[in-house]
Write an enzyme that holds these catalytic residues in place. Structure first.
Site, PDB file in Angstrom:
ATOM      1  N   ASP A   1      -3.969   2.073  -4.947  1.00  0.00           N
ATOM      2  CA  ASP A   1      -2.599   1.925  -4.944  1.00  0.00           C
ATOM      3  C   ASP A   1      -2.172   0.865  -4.057  1.00  0.00           C
ATOM      4  O   ASP A   1      -1.348   0.881  -3.357  1.00  0.00           O
ATOM      5  CB  ASP A   1      -1.889   3.933  -4.004  1.00  0.00           C
ATOM      6  CG  ASP A   1      -2.771   3.311  -2.543  1.00  0.00           C
ATOM      7  OD1 ASP A   1      -3.879   2.997  -2.453  1.00  0.00           O
ATOM      8  OD2 ASP A   1      -2.442   3.678  -1.804  1.00  0.00           O
ATOM      9  N   GLU A   2      -3.175  -0.251  -4.431  1.00  0.00           N
ATOM     10  CA  GLU A   2      -2.549  -1.591  -3.010  1.00  0.00           C
ATOM     11  C   GLU A   2      -2.607  -2.561  -3.384  1.00  0.00           C
ATOM     12  O   GLU A   2      -4.304  -2.576  -4.703  1.00  0.00           O
ATOM     13  CB  GLU A   2      -4.102  -0.968  -1.893  1.00  0.00           C
ATOM     14  CG  GLU A   2      -4.628  -1.854  -0.703  1.00  0.00           C
ATOM     15  CD  GLU A   2      -5.374  -1.603   0.177  1.00  0.00           C
ATOM     16  OE1 GLU A   2      -6.110  -0.453  -0.388  1.00  0.00           O
ATOM     17  OE2 GLU A   2      -6.105  -2.422   1.045  1.00  0.00           O
TER      18      GLU A   2
ATOM     19  N   ASP B   1       1.034  -1.086  -0.166  1.00  0.00           N
ATOM     20  CA  ASP B   1      -0.141  -0.219   0.496  1.00  0.00           C
ATOM     21  C   ASP B   1       1.080   1.017   0.192  1.00  0.00           C
ATOM     22  O   ASP B   1       1.582   1.920   0.418  1.00  0.00           O
ATOM     23  CB  ASP B   1      -1.202   0.045   1.028  1.00  0.00           C
ATOM     24  CG  ASP B   1      -2.297   1.151   1.110  1.00  0.00           C
ATOM     25  OD1 ASP B   1      -2.923   1.182   1.669  1.00  0.00           O
ATOM     26  OD2 ASP B   1      -1.295   2.363   0.611  1.00  0.00           O
TER      27      ASP B   1
HETATM   28  P1  TTP Z   1      -4.991   5.479   1.252  1.00  0.00           P
HETATM   29  O1  TTP Z   1      -4.228   4.159   0.775  1.00  0.00           O
HETATM   30  O2  TTP Z   1      -6.004   4.754   1.532  1.00  0.00           O
HETATM   31  O3  TTP Z   1      -4.392   5.903   1.310  1.00  0.00           O
HETATM   32  P2  TTP Z   1      -2.890   6.815   1.239  1.00  0.00           P
HETATM   33  O4  TTP Z   1      -2.432   6.276   0.221  1.00  0.00           O
HETATM   34  O5  TTP Z   1      -3.320   8.207   0.803  1.00  0.00           O
HETATM   35  O6  TTP Z   1      -2.153   6.889   2.494  1.00  0.00           O
HETATM   36  P3  TTP Z   1      -2.306   5.686   2.956  1.00  0.00           P
HETATM   37  O7  TTP Z   1      -2.302   4.976   3.158  1.00  0.00           O
HETATM   38  O8  TTP Z   1      -0.488   5.999   3.436  1.00  0.00           O
HETATM   39  O9  TTP Z   1      -2.729   5.931   5.059  1.00  0.00           O
HETATM   40  O10 TTP Z   1      -5.870   5.674  -0.274  1.00  0.00           O
HETATM   41  C1  TTP Z   1      -5.069   6.024  -1.662  1.00  0.00           C
HETATM   42  C2  TTP Z   1      -5.331   6.783  -2.644  1.00  0.00           C
HETATM   43  O11 TTP Z   1      -6.777   6.656  -2.815  1.00  0.00           O
HETATM   44  C3  TTP Z   1      -5.579   8.402  -1.422  1.00  0.00           C
HETATM   45  O12 TTP Z   1      -3.705   9.000  -1.560  1.00  0.00           O
HETATM   46  C4  TTP Z   1      -6.722   9.142  -1.859  1.00  0.00           C
HETATM   47  C5  TTP Z   1      -7.596   7.865  -1.880  1.00  0.00           C
HETATM   48  N1  TTP Z   1      -8.298   7.935  -1.603  1.00  0.00           N
HETATM   49  C6  TTP Z   1      -9.508   9.057  -1.581  1.00  0.00           C
HETATM   50  O13 TTP Z   1      -9.919  10.090  -3.237  1.00  0.00           O
HETATM   51  N2  TTP Z   1     -11.076   9.225  -0.503  1.00  0.00           N
HETATM   52  C7  TTP Z   1     -10.776   7.989   0.385  1.00  0.00           C
HETATM   53  O14 TTP Z   1     -11.953   8.305   1.533  1.00  0.00           O
HETATM   54  C8  TTP Z   1      -9.719   7.815   0.815  1.00  0.00           C
HETATM   55  C9  TTP Z   1      -9.687   6.655   1.959  1.00  0.00           C
HETATM   56  C10 TTP Z   1      -8.935   7.089  -0.470  1.00  0.00           C
HETATM   57 MG    MG Z   2      -2.268   3.826   0.664  1.00  0.00          MG
END
Ligand code: TTP
Ligand code: MG
Length: 350
Positions: free
Chosen positions: A103-104, A9
């Site tokens: 991203d995961e 992730d």
């Molecule tokens: P995440 O992997 O949940 O968040 P992140 O990568 O920003 O942070 P981390 O993993 O370090 O905690 O989500 C990936 C992307 O998806 C995030 O950068 C932006 C998008 N996203 C949204 O647009 N709205 C949301 O509510 C979430 C959770 C994510």
């Molecule tokens: Mg992330």
């Protein structure tokens, strides 16, 4: 033999891309989305998180919490571009990749003759080299534990959960860390005085079924570190379908069309999420006397949109005899292909 599952992730994905593209932002509280009064925050850098800003927070609230935050507009196309580079690194290693979001992903590296830790370091180094981003990695012998591990030392983390760490590693965790226990269920558990996995572990199995319904058995196993879910590689998917048994048998074509519309919507979302296109659409029915009939149509070009799938399904339905009555209706798409550029649409749907 134990499987080797890795969950990956990217850290603060959208914000990290913005910082990478504009190094002056490094170390600053960067907030993506939420710049307009009515918008919400997509994500923010870890610097901004210190002020309590987080994903899905209304923009005005983020501004109150972090007035000096740097609010940036959302550049989806750019995140898609970077995401594709990242997924290419996964696919270069194995086809057993299950994308979960932009991203995961999970990857299953059981068949790779190398330690999962080495593979994880290799992936992190590749991602840094090709995109300049950091990613957090969790390694374990099943999906639940791998995902838990990737969240362990975020950002830029790496964590292995081995068998001998169980059950003590799970015991102190709050129940919402368990796959299948969301906000509502955590709340219900809180009301009966259960906050941690340790407390959950003391409940008898019968209670799980009663409390969690269909997921009871699964949750009982998962908190004991048992999770047999496979990494579902989209590239190995042969067909995607939905079906339902009707409450009452029917010969009403319009009524059945509504189901096809719902299935088509569902299937289209799923195709787009996974970056898949289909060429064959098949309608399945089971009659009142339990006979199963399927009727399909294959076209020359690839489709994935709701309209295309629904129109074909609807035409097929017109050719089906509904007497003496239909008790089940289903819709499936097959003849799938994984067009690289179409992988894009997976991200468009976010
Ligand atoms: P995440 O992997 O949940 O968040 P992140 O990568 O920003 O942070 P981390 O993993 O370090 O905690 O989500 C990936 C992307 O998806 C995030 O950068 C932006 C998008 N996203 C949204 O647009 N709205 C949301 O509510 C979430 C959770 C994510
Ligand atoms: Mg992330």
């Amino acid at each position: 033999m134990d499987r080797k599952i890795i969950h990956l992730d990217v850290d603060a994905f959208f914000a990290a891309v913005e910082v990478k593209d504009n190094p002056k932002l490094k170390g600053k509280p960067v907030i993506v989305g939420g710049g307009s009064d009515r918008g919400v925050v997509c994500t923010c850098s870890y610097e901004a998180r210190k002020y309590g800003v987080h994903s899905a927070m209304p923009g005005f609230m983020a501004k109150q919490k972090c007035p000096h935050g740097i609010f940036l507009p959302v550049r989806h196309w750019r995140y898609q571009e970077v995401s594709r580079e990242i997924f290419r690194i996964f696919y270069d290693l194995t086809t057993k990749v299950e994308p979960l979001s932009i991203d995961e992903a999970y990857i299953d590296v059981t068949d790779i003759d190398e330690s999962p830790l080495k593979i994880a370091h290799f992936i992190k180094a590749q991602i840094m080299e090709k995109t300049g981003l950091t990613i957090s990695v969790g390694i374990s012998y099943n999906k639940f534990l791998a995902k838990l591990a990737s969240d362990w030392n975020k950002p830029d983390g790496i964590k292995i959960i081995t068998r001998n760490m169980l059950p003590h590693i799970l015991k102190p965790l709050p129940v919402n860390k368990v796959h299948g226990i969301g906000k509502k269920t955590s709340e219900r558990l809180r009301k009966i005085g259960i906050f941690t996995i340790e407390e959950l572990l003391q409940l008898p199995k019968e209670y799980f079924i009663e409390f969690f319904g269909n997921h009871g058995n699964e949750i009982y196993d998962i908190i004991r570190g048992i999770d047999h879910r496979q990494v579902k590689s989209t590239r190995e998917t042969k067909s995607i379908g939905r079906e339902t048994t009707l409450k009452e048998d029917t010969t009403n074509r319009e009524y059945l069309r509504k189901y096809l519309a719902e299935f088509a919507k569902n299937i289209s979302t799923s195709l787009n999420k996974k970056g898949i296109l289909a060429k064959t659409v098949t309608v399945k029915i089971k009659t009142s006397d339990f006979e199963i009939h399927t009727k399909g149509r294959t076209i020359h070009h690839h489709i994935a949109s709701y309209d295309q799938i629904y129109n074909l399904a609807s035409d097929i339905l017109d050719e089906i005899n509904l007497e003496p009555g239909i008790r089940l209706i289903g819709l499936t798409v097959s003849n799938l292909s994984y067009n690289e550029s179409q992988q894009l649409s997976f991200f468009d749907s976010l």
